[in-house]
Write an enzyme that holds these catalytic residues in place. Structure first.
Site, PDB file in Angstrom:
ATOM      1  N   LYS A  13      27.509  88.902 -15.803  1.00 54.11           N
ATOM      2  CA  LYS A  13      27.979  87.278 -15.759  1.00 54.11           C
ATOM      3  C   LYS A  13      29.131  87.797 -15.108  1.00 54.11           C
ATOM      4  O   LYS A  13      29.767  87.680 -13.523  1.00 54.11           O
ATOM      5  CB  LYS A  13      28.639  87.394 -17.117  1.00 54.11           C
ATOM      6  CG  LYS A  13      28.324  86.667 -17.660  1.00 54.11           C
ATOM      7  CD  LYS A  13      28.170  86.743 -19.203  1.00 54.11           C
ATOM      8  CE  LYS A  13      29.912  86.088 -19.491  1.00 54.11           C
ATOM      9  NZ  LYS A  13      29.958  86.190 -21.434  1.00 54.11           N
ATOM     10  N   ASP A  71      32.818  82.865 -21.970  1.00 56.78           N
ATOM     11  CA  ASP A  71      31.470  83.093 -23.600  1.00 56.78           C
ATOM     12  C   ASP A  71      31.190  81.903 -23.252  1.00 56.78           C
ATOM     13  O   ASP A  71      31.327  80.547 -22.379  1.00 56.78           O
ATOM     14  CB  ASP A  71      32.787  82.059 -24.671  1.00 56.78           C
ATOM     15  CG  ASP A  71      31.577  83.214 -25.308  1.00 56.78           C
ATOM     16  OD1 ASP A  71      31.081  84.259 -25.596  1.00 56.78           O
ATOM     17  OD2 ASP A  71      31.146  81.950 -26.403  1.00 56.78           O
ATOM     18  N   ASP A 170      17.586  81.715 -17.505  1.00 54.85           N
ATOM     19  CA  ASP A 170      17.460  81.631 -16.199  1.00 54.85           C
ATOM     20  C   ASP A 170      16.195  81.159 -15.938  1.00 54.85           C
ATOM     21  O   ASP A 170      15.763  80.126 -14.645  1.00 54.85           O
ATOM     22  CB  ASP A 170      17.550  82.115 -14.978  1.00 54.85           C
ATOM     23  CG  ASP A 170      19.340  81.776 -14.710  1.00 54.85           C
ATOM     24  OD1 ASP A 170      20.339  81.131 -15.098  1.00 54.85           O
ATOM     25  OD2 ASP A 170      19.918  82.766 -13.829  1.00 54.85           O
TER      26      ASP A 170
HETATM   27  P1  ITT Z   1      30.452  89.292 -23.142  1.00 52.51           P
HETATM   28  O1  ITT Z   1      30.552  88.977 -24.458  1.00 52.51           O
HETATM   29  O2  ITT Z   1      30.437  90.913 -22.659  1.00 52.51           O
HETATM   30  O3  ITT Z   1      31.056  88.801 -21.738  1.00 52.51           O
HETATM   31  P2  ITT Z   1      28.128  88.583 -23.287  1.00 52.51           P
HETATM   32  O4  ITT Z   1      26.050  88.921 -23.041  1.00 52.51           O
HETATM   33  O5  ITT Z   1      28.271  89.143 -24.713  1.00 52.51           O
HETATM   34  O6  ITT Z   1      29.274  89.406 -22.380  1.00 52.51           O
HETATM   35  P3  ITT Z   1      27.962  85.917 -24.490  1.00 52.51           P
HETATM   36  O7  ITT Z   1      28.507  86.219 -25.793  1.00 52.51           O
HETATM   37  O8  ITT Z   1      28.905  84.836 -23.297  1.00 52.51           O
HETATM   38  O9  ITT Z   1      28.031  87.020 -23.324  1.00 52.51           O
HETATM   39  O10 ITT Z   1      26.689  85.501 -24.351  1.00 52.51           O
HETATM   40  C1  ITT Z   1      26.419  85.012 -22.988  1.00 52.51           C
HETATM   41  C2  ITT Z   1      24.478  84.627 -22.977  1.00 52.51           C
HETATM   42  O11 ITT Z   1      24.819  83.717 -22.767  1.00 52.51           O
HETATM   43  C3  ITT Z   1      24.043  85.726 -22.078  1.00 52.51           C
HETATM   44  O12 ITT Z   1      23.840  86.893 -22.597  1.00 52.51           O
HETATM   45  C4  ITT Z   1      23.044  85.050 -21.478  1.00 52.51           C
HETATM   46  O13 ITT Z   1      21.674  84.930 -22.954  1.00 52.51           O
HETATM   47  C5  ITT Z   1      23.249  83.816 -22.151  1.00 52.51           C
HETATM   48  N1  ITT Z   1      23.352  82.912 -20.892  1.00 52.51           N
HETATM   49  C6  ITT Z   1      25.090  82.972 -20.152  1.00 52.51           C
HETATM   50  N2  ITT Z   1      25.145  82.144 -18.970  1.00 52.51           N
HETATM   51  C7  ITT Z   1      24.120  82.453 -18.194  1.00 52.51           C
HETATM   52  C8  ITT Z   1      23.716  81.804 -17.405  1.00 52.51           C
HETATM   53  O14 ITT Z   1      24.211  81.645 -16.515  1.00 52.51           O
HETATM   54  N3  ITT Z   1      22.181  82.549 -16.872  1.00 52.51           N
HETATM   55  C9  ITT Z   1      21.329  82.415 -17.817  1.00 52.51           C
HETATM   56  N4  ITT Z   1      21.658  82.812 -19.353  1.00 52.51           N
HETATM   57  C10 ITT Z   1      23.366  82.905 -19.492  1.00 52.51           C
END
Ligand code: ITT
Length: 215
Positions: A13, A71, A170
């Protein structure tokens, strides 16, 4: 010089957020510059709640700078909106909170999540494979939220994983109007239509307004 800290522990991210903030005079920092910063517990039930919670929390640990938190996740129609805010830990529901930035908490990799999703949708026909990526970006300073924006990208879940680019879901997500998965699209092509691309274009505007006001 205006500065913002990208408050995520997910390196994938972080890479996208950095790229999306390009082209401004804003200096972009990451949590790597704040090694003492503790982990946050994502207890919210909505993307908005978690984005605000993370932005507020991290903004108290980044030396008074503005924190930007993302998020995000995937909501699948045939699964009544799951995995939603639990996207990072879909295949490891035992984990109370998402463990690792890369979606690689104990026993829970991106691939585990994708395999579980494809298994659950095995019998679901094309017409019922609708899904949506959501990204909520929150900005906070000194524990106070100053802006929240949202981006969404509609599409459908593929029948198998395709492509090696991107991260997370993705390889199984095909955005509306495309025949390719996000993992088959170059970063700039994904950014044009993605949930994060949309949210960050709005966040960029909010940042410019914020810094203009701050003088
Ligand atoms: P932070 O809270 O530290 O930012 P995290 O990975 O825990 O990291 P999230 O709680 O927002 O973040 O979870 C996001 C999840 O959603 C991520 O781990 C992916 O599995 C999925 N995800 C989010 N955006 C995505 C994208 O552009 N492409 C693919 N999967 C995505």
């Amino acid at each position: 010089m205006p500065q913002v800290v990208l408050a995520t522990k997910n390196q994938d991210k972080l890479r996208e957020l950095r790229r999306l903030l390009g082209g401004t005079k804003i200096k972009v920092l990451s949590l790597a510059g704040f090694p003492e910063c503790p982990d946050v517990k994502e207890t919210g039930k909505t993307f908005e709640a978690n984005a605000k919670l993370k932005a507020r929390f991290y903004s108290k640990h980044v030396g008074g700078l503005l924190a930007l938190a993302d998020d995000s996740g995937l909501t699948v129609n045939a699964l009544n909106g799951r995995p939603g805010v639990y996207s990072a830990r879909f295949a490891c529901p035992g984990a109370r909170f998402a463990q690792r930035s890369t979606g690689t908490g104990p026993g829970c990799t991106y691939q585990d999540n994708n395999k579980k999703l494809l298994r659950l949708l095995k019998e679901v026909p094309l017409s019922k494979r609708g899904a949506k990526f959501v990204c909520v970006v929150a900005l906070a300073e000194g524990g106070r939220c100053v802006s929240v924006v949202r981006g969404e990208c509609r599409g459908r879940i593929a029948f198998s994983e395709k492509g090696r680019l991107g991260f997370g879901y993705d390889p199984v997500f095909i955005p509306k109007g495309s025949i390719r998965t996000f993992a088959e699209m170059a970063p700039h092509a994904k950014a044009r239509v993605s949930h994060r691309g949309k949210a960050m274009r709005a966040a960029k505007r909010a940042l410019l307004v914020y810094f203009r006001r701050a003088g």
